[in-house]
Design a protein around this motif. Structure first.
Motif, PDB file in Angstrom:
ATOM      1  N   VAL A 224       0.836  -1.240  -0.154  1.00  0.00           N
ATOM      2  CA  VAL A 224       0.020  -0.006   0.216  1.00  0.00           C
ATOM      3  C   VAL A 224       0.689   1.357   0.005  1.00  0.00           C
ATOM      4  O   VAL A 224       0.375   2.195  -0.827  1.00  0.00           O
ATOM      5  CB  VAL A 224      -1.012   0.132   1.178  1.00  0.00           C
ATOM      6  N   ALA A 225       2.006   1.259   0.664  1.00  0.00           N
ATOM      7  CA  ALA A 225       2.809   2.330   0.784  1.00  0.00           C
ATOM      8  C   ALA A 225       3.492   2.609  -0.790  1.00  0.00           C
ATOM      9  O   ALA A 225       3.672   3.673  -0.994  1.00  0.00           O
ATOM     10  CB  ALA A 225       3.923   2.226   1.843  1.00  0.00           C
ATOM     11  N   ALA A 226       3.755   1.427  -1.124  1.00  0.00           N
ATOM     12  CA  ALA A 226       4.470   1.514  -2.490  1.00  0.00           C
ATOM     13  C   ALA A 226       3.555   2.164  -3.689  1.00  0.00           C
ATOM     14  O   ALA A 226       3.788   2.797  -4.744  1.00  0.00           O
ATOM     15  CB  ALA A 226       5.045   0.204  -2.958  1.00  0.00           C
ATOM     16  N   ALA A 227       2.284   1.850  -3.371  1.00  0.00           N
ATOM     17  CA  ALA A 227       1.189   2.205  -4.508  1.00  0.00           C
ATOM     18  C   ALA A 227       1.046   3.614  -4.097  1.00  0.00           C
ATOM     19  O   ALA A 227       0.573   4.371  -4.893  1.00  0.00           O
ATOM     20  CB  ALA A 227       0.154   1.241  -4.361  1.00  0.00           C
ATOM     21  N   GLU A 228       0.976   4.039  -2.970  1.00  0.00           N
ATOM     22  CA  GLU A 228       0.064   5.422  -2.627  1.00  0.00           C
ATOM     23  C   GLU A 228       1.131   6.415  -2.047  1.00  0.00           C
ATOM     24  O   GLU A 228       1.006   7.698  -2.257  1.00  0.00           O
ATOM     25  CB  GLU A 228      -0.990   5.252  -1.405  1.00  0.00           C
ATOM     26  N   ALA A 338      -1.882 -17.385   3.123  1.00  0.00           N
ATOM     27  CA  ALA A 338      -1.466 -15.916   3.424  1.00  0.00           C
ATOM     28  C   ALA A 338      -1.327 -15.327   2.139  1.00  0.00           C
ATOM     29  O   ALA A 338      -1.130 -15.711   0.984  1.00  0.00           O
ATOM     30  CB  ALA A 338       0.012 -16.121   4.185  1.00  0.00           C
ATOM     31  N   ILE A 339      -1.494 -13.716   2.478  1.00  0.00           N
ATOM     32  CA  ILE A 339      -1.455 -12.964   1.256  1.00  0.00           C
ATOM     33  C   ILE A 339      -0.202 -12.931   0.705  1.00  0.00           C
ATOM     34  O   ILE A 339       0.763 -12.666   1.441  1.00  0.00           O
ATOM     35  CB  ILE A 339      -1.978 -11.501   1.535  1.00  0.00           C
ATOM     36  N   THR A 340       0.179 -13.101  -0.750  1.00  0.00           N
ATOM     37  CA  THR A 340       1.305 -13.124  -1.372  1.00  0.00           C
ATOM     38  C   THR A 340       1.731 -11.312  -1.603  1.00  0.00           C
ATOM     39  O   THR A 340       0.775 -10.646  -1.646  1.00  0.00           O
ATOM     40  CB  THR A 340       1.340 -13.755  -2.509  1.00  0.00           C
ATOM     41  N   PRO A 341       3.037 -11.249  -2.086  1.00  0.00           N
ATOM     42  CA  PRO A 341       3.571  -9.951  -2.257  1.00  0.00           C
ATOM     43  C   PRO A 341       2.439  -9.691  -3.529  1.00  0.00           C
ATOM     44  O   PRO A 341       2.236  -8.216  -3.895  1.00  0.00           O
ATOM     45  CB  PRO A 341       4.896  -9.719  -2.406  1.00  0.00           C
ATOM     46  N   TYR A 342       2.314 -10.248  -4.331  1.00  0.00           N
ATOM     47  CA  TYR A 342       1.691 -10.187  -5.801  1.00  0.00           C
ATOM     48  C   TYR A 342       0.185  -9.763  -5.627  1.00  0.00           C
ATOM     49  O   TYR A 342      -0.254  -8.872  -6.103  1.00  0.00           O
ATOM     50  CB  TYR A 342       1.814 -11.239  -6.635  1.00  0.00           C
ATOM     51  N   GLU A 343      -0.496 -10.544  -4.639  1.00  0.00           N
ATOM     52  CA  GLU A 343      -1.756 -10.338  -4.281  1.00  0.00           C
ATOM     53  C   GLU A 343      -2.013  -8.888  -3.695  1.00  0.00           C
ATOM     54  O   GLU A 343      -2.802  -8.221  -3.741  1.00  0.00           O
ATOM     55  CB  GLU A 343      -2.456 -11.399  -3.544  1.00  0.00           C
ATOM     56  N   ALA A 344      -1.003  -8.878  -2.840  1.00  0.00           N
ATOM     57  CA  ALA A 344      -0.933  -7.321  -1.766  1.00  0.00           C
ATOM     58  C   ALA A 344      -0.893  -6.162  -2.920  1.00  0.00           C
ATOM     59  O   ALA A 344      -1.315  -5.016  -2.557  1.00  0.00           O
ATOM     60  CB  ALA A 344       0.218  -7.585  -0.913  1.00  0.00           C
ATOM     61  N   ALA A 345      -0.028  -6.391  -3.874  1.00  0.00           N
ATOM     62  CA  ALA A 345       0.059  -5.372  -4.829  1.00  0.00           C
ATOM     63  C   ALA A 345      -1.238  -4.965  -5.780  1.00  0.00           C
ATOM     64  O   ALA A 345      -1.377  -3.777  -6.001  1.00  0.00           O
ATOM     65  CB  ALA A 345       1.488  -5.576  -5.870  1.00  0.00           C
ATOM     66  N   VAL A 346      -1.937  -6.280  -6.056  1.00  0.00           N
ATOM     67  CA  VAL A 346      -3.193  -5.964  -6.660  1.00  0.00           C
ATOM     68  C   VAL A 346      -4.066  -5.172  -5.835  1.00  0.00           C
ATOM     69  O   VAL A 346      -4.739  -4.066  -6.360  1.00  0.00           O
ATOM     70  CB  VAL A 346      -3.647  -7.261  -6.713  1.00  0.00           C
ATOM     71  N   LEU A 347      -4.340  -5.486  -4.544  1.00  0.00           N
ATOM     72  CA  LEU A 347      -5.236  -4.846  -3.580  1.00  0.00           C
ATOM     73  C   LEU A 347      -4.487  -3.385  -3.603  1.00  0.00           C
ATOM     74  O   LEU A 347      -5.582  -2.395  -3.413  1.00  0.00           O
ATOM     75  CB  LEU A 347      -5.089  -5.604  -2.251  1.00  0.00           C
ATOM     76  N   ALA A 348      -3.488  -3.015  -3.375  1.00  0.00           N
ATOM     77  CA  ALA A 348      -2.891  -1.718  -3.381  1.00  0.00           C
ATOM     78  C   ALA A 348      -3.315  -0.917  -4.325  1.00  0.00           C
ATOM     79  O   ALA A 348      -3.608   0.122  -4.223  1.00  0.00           O
ATOM     80  CB  ALA A 348      -1.471  -1.787  -2.912  1.00  0.00           C
ATOM     81  N   GLY A 349      -3.158  -1.415  -5.629  1.00  0.00           N
ATOM     82  CA  GLY A 349      -3.383  -0.906  -7.035  1.00  0.00           C
ATOM     83  C   GLY A 349      -4.751  -0.378  -6.864  1.00  0.00           C
ATOM     84  O   GLY A 349      -5.199   0.638  -7.536  1.00  0.00           O
ATOM     85  N   ILE A 350      -5.804  -1.099  -6.331  1.00  0.00           N
ATOM     86  CA  ILE A 350      -7.339  -0.388  -6.410  1.00  0.00           C
ATOM     87  C   ILE A 350      -7.484   0.654  -5.600  1.00  0.00           C
ATOM     88  O   ILE A 350      -8.484   1.382  -6.286  1.00  0.00           O
ATOM     89  CB  ILE A 350      -8.103  -1.694  -5.799  1.00  0.00           C
ATOM     90  N   ILE A 351      -6.702   1.003  -4.734  1.00  0.00           N
ATOM     91  CA  ILE A 351      -6.878   2.019  -3.800  1.00  0.00           C
ATOM     92  C   ILE A 351      -7.224   3.486  -4.628  1.00  0.00           C
ATOM     93  O   ILE A 351      -7.904   4.274  -4.380  1.00  0.00           O
ATOM     94  CB  ILE A 351      -5.768   2.242  -2.824  1.00  0.00           C
ATOM     95  N   LYS A 352      -6.228   3.626  -5.626  1.00  0.00           N
ATOM     96  CA  LYS A 352      -6.293   4.689  -6.455  1.00  0.00           C
ATOM     97  C   LYS A 352      -7.500   5.021  -7.050  1.00  0.00           C
ATOM     98  O   LYS A 352      -7.972   6.239  -7.078  1.00  0.00           O
ATOM     99  CB  LYS A 352      -5.299   4.644  -7.606  1.00  0.00           C
ATOM    100  N   GLN A 353      -8.339   4.213  -7.778  1.00  0.00           N
ATOM    101  CA  GLN A 353      -9.628   4.364  -8.102  1.00  0.00           C
ATOM    102  C   GLN A 353     -10.397   3.184  -8.194  1.00  0.00           C
ATOM    103  O   GLN A 353     -10.122   2.283  -9.141  1.00  0.00           O
ATOM    104  CB  GLN A 353      -9.567   5.163  -9.683  1.00  0.00           C
ATOM    105  N   PRO A 354     -11.298   2.734  -7.346  1.00  0.00           N
ATOM    106  CA  PRO A 354     -11.736   1.606  -7.258  1.00  0.00           C
ATOM    107  C   PRO A 354     -13.063   1.216  -7.996  1.00  0.00           C
ATOM    108  O   PRO A 354     -13.341   0.191  -8.377  1.00  0.00           O
ATOM    109  CB  PRO A 354     -12.141   1.457  -5.430  1.00  0.00           C
ATOM    110  N   GLU A 355     -13.717   2.291  -8.397  1.00  0.00           N
ATOM    111  CA  GLU A 355     -14.869   2.115  -9.360  1.00  0.00           C
ATOM    112  C   GLU A 355     -14.473   2.957 -10.612  1.00  0.00           C
ATOM    113  O   GLU A 355     -13.869   3.891 -10.697  1.00  0.00           O
ATOM    114  CB  GLU A 355     -16.068   2.839  -8.384  1.00  0.00           C
ATOM    115  N   PRO A 356     -15.153   2.326 -11.566  1.00  0.00           N
ATOM    116  CA  PRO A 356     -15.212   2.975 -12.922  1.00  0.00           C
ATOM    117  C   PRO A 356     -15.851   4.512 -12.920  1.00  0.00           C
ATOM    118  O   PRO A 356     -16.698   4.687 -11.898  1.00  0.00           O
ATOM    119  CB  PRO A 356     -16.050   2.096 -13.738  1.00  0.00           C
ATOM    120  N   SER A 357     -15.199   5.394 -13.525  1.00  0.00           N
ATOM    121  CA  SER A 357     -15.939   6.616 -13.856  1.00  0.00           C
ATOM    122  C   SER A 357     -16.289   6.844 -15.277  1.00  0.00           C
ATOM    123  O   SER A 357     -15.964   5.987 -16.289  1.00  0.00           O
ATOM    124  CB  SER A 357     -14.881   7.762 -13.142  1.00  0.00           C
TER     125      SER A 357
END
Length: 921
Positions: A224-228, A338-357
């Protein structure tokens, strides 16, 4: 535009649906611009304690200049706008009112002994506001200089905004008047589970599960820190460039956006700062600094992760991890699932814009996998750069595939499913446990219900018109059924079908939608007789007692037996009909006179003791039987003797609880839907039990008397193909209550030792005249009994239940009870002995009766093997074995004996075949 073509930067924040977008500018990063490594998380000291030194203040300023002084407080004025004093220990308040004509700049509080919000001599302490040590001289370290420079820039930016005429922050003082809001208490969903741990529903305003930061897998936090905000662990909460950019863009008429740190994003949420303005940006920065002064980085990260929105109605990182990958972020790294680093990065990437606009599809991998993967690559690269993953992990990266998503948010809960009706009863029981609606709405509860998925499925398939295998499938839409299964040994409601629409009328329990009150019920008809019999047995009345079906009520009216021909009632013995036959044939008259003799209050007491709590009067008054007694029940306008055979409406669920008491050998267990309620402390992660079921039973009826009643109820199950699967013993009772010229409520109740089952069929919303598919009137022994059998057979199969028997019969009661009112049957004359008949068996004087029963007058041929002087009862194939013996047969013509003599008075010794529901149900 950034490398991915979206209008916002890769460091933007989560947008909650319906919330205005953030004011962040697009930003592009190059590898050379990224810092080499992250700093460690560490707490910052409290910057708001008042020291012994004097006041540090922003000094006098005039138009075109701004100066920072110390010692005495000054006032900077620009026209009618002023920058006020900043003092040690001052309390912060948000939005202090300024005098008319003034624009507000918040006051800055300076901690004593230090210059900002980090350790006094920390080498990485940058971006702090404030200046000078109070009473100790000026800190001349490089870190202190950086802090002072940052604070000056922040204050200067505010002044610049004022000087440029923005007019949004004048009048108050930049730091001192901006409150640090309390940590947001995140609303969570309440997780409702079935007895096997499968999620039935998540109830609450938001699908969120708060988890303690200490238990969150660190790879998730780093992703999350890496993404945001990859410098999250190094800065002190403020992005100075973003603040200056906001001021500049406002001055030049550009977009009012600027990058936000994770701390600023959380500050915005905590302070509910949703408008897009420079004023918001400045306040956000102030609150972010104050957050960093009070909480360490891990605490802020934990608050942020429990707050963020990640699409599809999922709030908080735990709900997202469960929803996208079926995993928990609290599972330690290296363990299974356990959550993998790859799955964690997917989740973190969603934060930026979770819903379509309208301009971008967002970063939900199930909606926009292309951009989601680009965002994932960006996050993975930052994780590598910051040292949060190894080169080997990075090189082996593979974009993970989320689990299959439900077609709609409704499908992942009980929405539009019959089991959703259970939630009303969950709410009601939580209130009884002392868990208020406010506490429930706050969320965070895990409620494990008693619902068994196999039993629930069987109930729905047996009772729903939508089920092709249900006996209700070919019935009109105006017909409705309810099916309830209760464990008689515990009181647990294992299966509950109260209608297909969980938001509609609850036909099983008539519980209001908010779980606060009972709003209806149905007339139980002859199924109510099980309680009348329990009361009668308690008063020492035997099943061998006889009753007069021709006796009129005190007001001169007849007692209805559903139009049965008086000449055929009780096989012609209407004036001395035994209670056992009357129970099986469901005649009403003995039950009326039982209530009249022992007192109708005794019948109501038995129903209450078994489990019926509420009963309606004819005029619709709901009476709580647990809070009233005989003095109320016998008042005019309340209950008459017809209570003994089911005139007055009761909630089916409460009736089901009473049935379970009869099935359970007279021991009442409170019917309930909740096994346990737990809550997890968001700080410690410790789970605590806040409510649990009570399984202790209360004997309310004598066990021998119940075995007597159960044995009679067995005979009802043994006819009309009601025998249960694999030879399982069952007991039952049918019931019908009339409506207009036909039936309005029809029932079949009873069960097997492992499960009590109650079935009701009636009108949906309004009463209707119920008909079978052949056009005949519906009775309890018709469609309801078929639903009952299908339900129990399905449970036996699904649970692979082993055969279990009811206790052996113990006959109780006084056959000559003074309450019985049956007439004396006609005496049977015995032929005179001519003196040559030895022992009544051999000899010329023994008569002509040693044949196969002779001819049975009125009853056809009585092939009853009447021996000696035995008068074989001509009801089919009877066996008269004694002098005057009873050869009761397995048919229903009018009685007669082998010699045309009067019928016998003893009880039948074989199991008769009975037509269903000759009485009122």
């Amino acid at each position: 535009m950034n490398p991915y073509g979206e209008p916002q930067s890769s460091r933007a924040r989560a947008r909650v649906p319906g919330t205005p977008p953030d004011d962040d500018q697009p930003r592009t990063y190059s590898a050379s611009a990224r810092p080499a490594a992250s700093g460690s998380a560490r707490p910052a000291p409290d910057a708001y304690r008042r020291g012994a030194g004097g006041r540090a203040s922003v000094g006098s300023a005039s138009v075109g200049s701004a100066s920072v002084g110390s010692g005495t407080s000054g006032r900077a004025s620009v026209g009618s706008a002023s920058v006020g004093s900043a003092r040690v220990g001052a309390r912060a308040s948000v939005g202090a009112a300024a005098p008319p004509g003034r624009a507000s700049v918040a006051r800055a509080a300076v901690r004593p002994g230090g210059s900002g919000f980090g350790p006094p001599d920390g080498p990485d302490d940058v971006g702090s506001l404030g200046g000078g040590r109070s009473g100790q001289g000026k800190d001349k370290s490089k870190a202190a200089k950086r802090r002072r420079r940052t604070n000056i820039l922040t204050a200067a930016a505010a002044v610049v905004v004022i000087l440029l005429g923005a007019g949004v922050v004048g009048g108050t003082y930049f730091f001192d008047d901006v409150d640090l809001p309390p940590v947001a208490s995140e609303d969570q969903s309440n997780v409702i589970l079935d007895s096997k741990g499968t999620v039935l529903a998540k109830l609450g305003e938001q699908n969120r599960t708060v988890v303690p930061e200490a238990k969150i897998n660190k790879v998730v936090e780093h992703a999350v820190a890496a993404a945001e905000d990859k410098n999250f662990y190094k800065h002190h909460g403020i992005d100075m460039k973003g603040i200056v950019r906001a001021a500049w863009n406002n001055f030049t008429g550009g977009d009012t956006q600027g990058a936000s740190t994770i701390t600023q994003q959380y500050a915005r949420h905590a302070a509910v700062l949703k408008d897009i303005s420079i004023n918001r940006k400045l306040r956000e920065a102030v609150i972010a600094r104050k957050l960093e002064s009070k909480y360490d980085k891990n605490q802020i990260m934990g608050m942020y992760l429990n707050y963020i929105y990640l699409g599809k109605g999922r709030y908080g990182i735990e709900a997202a991890a469960q929803g996208y990958f079926g995993k928990s972020v609290t599972t330690p790294a290296g363990q299974k699932n356990a959550i993998t680093p790859y799955e964690a990065a997917v989740l973190a990437g969603i934060i930026k814009q979770p819903e379509p606009s309208a301009t971008h599809k967002g970063y939900d991998p199930t909606i926009n996998p292309t951009d989601a993967k680009d965002r994932w690559e960006y996050t993975m690269a930052n994780m590598l750069e910051m040292g949060w993953i190894s080169k080997d992990v990075y090189d082996k990266r593979k974009f993970p595939t989320p689990i299959k998503q439900p077609s709609s948010t409704a499908s992942k809960s009980t929405a539009n499913k019959p089991v959703g009706m259970v939630m009303r009863h969950v709410r009601a029981e939580l209130a009884e446990m002392g868990i208020s609606s406010t506490e429930f709405d706050k969320g965070g509860l895990t409620v494990t219900t008693t619902i068994d998925p196999d039993v629930q499925k069987a109930a729905e398939e047996a009772g729903s018109r939508k089920s092709e295998s249900s006996p209700m499938n070919d019935k009109p839409a105006t017909y409705q059924a309810a099916v309830i299964g209760i464990d008689p040994k515990t009181g647990r409601v294992l299966g509950y079908y109260g209608g297909d629409d969980p938001n509609g009328l609850d036909y099983g329990g008539y519980m209001s939608s908010n779980g606060e009150e009972i709003i209806g019920g149905q007339s139980p008809g002859s199924t109510m007789k099980i309680y009348t019999l329990a009361a009668a047995l308690k008063e020492d009345i035997s099943f061998k007692t006889t009753w007069d079906g021709t006796k009129l009520r005190p007001n001169g009216t007849k007692i209805s037996n559903a139009g049965a021909d008086p000449g055929t009632v009780c096989k012609g013995k209407i004036k001395y009909c035994d209670l056992e036959t009357a129970t099986i044939k469901s005649y009403n008259f003995p039950f009326y006179w039982i209530a009249d003799g022992i007192g109708r209050d005794k019948v109501i007491e038995a129903a209450r003791d078994a489990g019926i709590r509420h009963m309606y009067t004819d005029d619709g008054k709901l009476v709580d039987l647990t809070k009233t007694d005989k003095s109320t029940w016998e008042k005019t306008g309340y209950f008459d003797n017809e209570v003994a055979f089911g005139q007055y409406r009761v909630p089916p669920l409460e009736h089901a609880a009473g049935v379970a008491t009869i099935v359970g050998n007279g021991v009442r267990h409170e019917a309930h839907f909740i096994k346990s309620v737990t809550r997890v402390d968001p700080e410690t992660g410790k789970k605590s039990i806040v409510g649990s079921e009570k399984l202790d039973g209360k004997p309310v009826f004598n066990a021998d008397q119940m075995s007597n009643l159960q044995s009679v109820m067995k005979e009802i199950v043994q006819v009309d193909n009601r025998d249960l699967r694999n030879g399982q013993q069952g007991i039952g009772k049918s019931g019908t209550w009339e409506f207009k010229e036909g039936s309005g409520d029809t029932w079949f109740v009873g069960g097997m030792p492992q499960l009590a089952a109650t079935v009701w069929v009636g009108g949906a919303k309004n009463k209707v005249e119920l008909k079978e598919s052949n056009g005949r009137d519906m009775f309890g022994a018709g469609t309801p009994s078929k639903i009952w059998k299908k339900f129990l057979d399905a449970v036996i199969k699904a649970k692979d239940l082993k055969q279990e028997d009811f206790p052996n019969r113990v006959e109780t009661g006084n056959p000559d009870s003074p309450f019985a009112n049956g007439q004396e049957p006609p005496k049977v004359e015995t032929p005179a002995n001519n003196g040559n008949c030895v022992l009544g068996i051999i000899g010329p004087g023994c008569g002509q009766d040693n044949n196969n029963g002779g001819n049975g007058n009125n009853g056809g041929n009585g092939n009853g093997n009447g021996n000696g002087n035995g008068n074989g009862d001509g009801n089919g194939t009877g066996n008269g074995d004694n002098n005057g013996g009873n050869g009761d047969g397995n048919a229903t013509p009018s009685p007669g004996d082998g010699n045309g003599n009067a019928p016998q008075t003893q009880q039948p010794t074989t199991t008769p075949t009975f037509a269903p529901d000759e009485g009122n149900g």
